[in-house]
Design an enzyme around this catalytic site. Structure first.
Site, PDB file in Angstrom:
ATOM      1  N   LEU A  77       0.861  -1.187   0.000  1.00 13.67           N
ATOM      2  CA  LEU A  77       0.000   0.000   0.000  1.00 13.67           C
ATOM      3  C   LEU A  77       0.891   1.228   0.000  1.00 13.67           C
ATOM      4  CD1 LEU A  77      -2.690   1.533   0.310  1.00 13.67           C
ATOM      5  CD2 LEU A  77      -2.535   1.138   2.778  1.00 13.67           C
ATOM      6  N   GLY A 112       4.997  12.386  -8.849  1.00 13.22           N
ATOM      7  CA  GLY A 112       6.264  12.434  -8.145  1.00 13.22           C
ATOM      8  C   GLY A 112       6.797  11.085  -7.694  1.00 13.22           C
ATOM      9  N   GLY A 137       5.811   9.152  -5.340  1.00 14.41           N
ATOM     10  CA  GLY A 137       4.777   8.150  -5.070  1.00 14.41           C
ATOM     11  C   GLY A 137       4.389   7.389  -6.315  1.00 14.41           C
ATOM     12  N   SER A 183      12.894  13.305   4.663  1.00 15.95           N
ATOM     13  CA  SER A 183      13.625  14.260   3.839  1.00 15.95           C
ATOM     14  C   SER A 183      14.922  14.604   4.556  1.00 15.95           C
ATOM     15  CB  SER A 183      12.782  15.525   3.646  1.00 15.95           C
ATOM     16  OG  SER A 183      13.562  16.600   3.154  1.00 15.95           O
ATOM     17  N   TYR A 234       7.944  22.863   7.072  1.00 16.04           N
ATOM     18  CA  TYR A 234       8.147  21.556   6.458  1.00 16.04           C
ATOM     19  C   TYR A 234       9.128  20.725   7.289  1.00 16.04           C
ATOM     20  CZ  TYR A 234       9.432  18.148   2.823  1.00 16.04           C
ATOM     21  OH  TYR A 234       9.677  17.001   2.114  1.00 16.04           O
TER      22      TYR A 234
END
Length: 275
Positions: free
Chosen positions: A5, A12, A14, A134, A147
């Protein structure tokens, strides 16, 4: 055949991750908030005859995640691999970003990961939970404070979760991309009007660095899933380790001073350290 999943697969990293798993004989559940944005992945699925099922799932909604999870498990069986790829970005100074910006980033990038499928994963034999963070989960600088805060939180959660679920033979891993050539990163490369110089600086840095393709992240996530490794953090991209080591070479005060440089001194420093 294992089931995977993957959250946020409309574009991008994903999308590329879903395709990478599909090409490796996984049954892929490609989840996204709005399936009307699935045209790109559907075309690739048809062209390459991949076993990928597009599923509507909004990680910002408990009800949506539960509904999507229950539907998939009832039809296809347990989840073996979970990839939490959903993420959004808002950049700007702490003063100029709205409270809603801060909340929306945290809702998707952090709280969205809490809506996990662990009860179903425990029923599988080989289980792996990969959270995409990230380099900003390790280093915080303006104008990516909001972020970075969400990614710092995600890494803290993942580190704790790894210790909780290891007795159940569930592996937890963190993928840490650097600057990747995606639509989201491209948005950072656009200069924003600001009282502060940092947005303009980062826009220039991103414009010069958008060379690493999202397929590199997809390949690393697939590698982690298939390797059986218990290693927690996995840097992705040529700029990550040098940037982390550069930050480690400074004290906190030196890092703050670097961020507060004049434009002339800041650009000289970037050129000296990164070309």
């Amino acid at each position: 055949m294992k089931n995977v999943l993957i959250a946020r697969t409309s574009k991008g990293t994903g999308l590329e991750t879903a395709l990478a798993f599909g090409k490796s004989d996984y049954k892929v559940f490609a989840a996204m908030r709005n399936t009307s944005m699935a045209e790109d992945i559907k075309q690739r699925i048809a062209a390459e005859s991949l076993d990928i099922i597009v599923s509507e799932m909004d990680v910002d909604s408990d009800a949506s995640v539960k509904k999507g999870e229950n539907s998939l498990v009832s039809k296809y069986g347990n989840i073996d691999v979970l990839v939490n790829n959903a993420g959004i970005e808002r950049h700007g100074s702490d003063e100029e970003l709205s409270l809603e910006d801060f909340k929306s980033v945290m809702e998707t990038n952090y709280f969205g990961v809490l809506r996990s499928v662990l009860p179903e994963m425990r029923k599988s034999q080989e289980r792996c939970n990969i959270n995409e963070s990230s380099v900003s989960g390790h280093i915080s600088s303006s104008p990516l404070g909001a972020y970075a805060a969400s990614k710092f939180a995600l890494e803290a959660l993942s580190e704790a979760l790894a210790g909780e679920v290891k007795p159940f033979n569930i592996r937890v891993a963190i993928a840490k991309p650097g600057i990747i050539n995606t639509q989201m990163a491209g948005g950072i490369s656009i200069d924003k009007e600001s009282l502060y110089p940092h947005s303009k600086r980062l826009a220039g840095l991103f414009s010069a660095s958008l060379k690493t393709p999202p397929t590199l992240v997809a390949d690393k996530i697939l590698e982690v899933a298939e390797s059986g490794t218990w290693k927690l953090r996995h840097p992705v991209g040529p700029d990550v380790e040098p940037f982390i080591q550069w930050r480690k070479s400074m004290t906190d005060e030196q890092w703050i001073d670097w961020s507060a440089y004049s434009d002339e001194d800041w650009y000289k420093s970037v050129e000296l350290n990164f070309g």
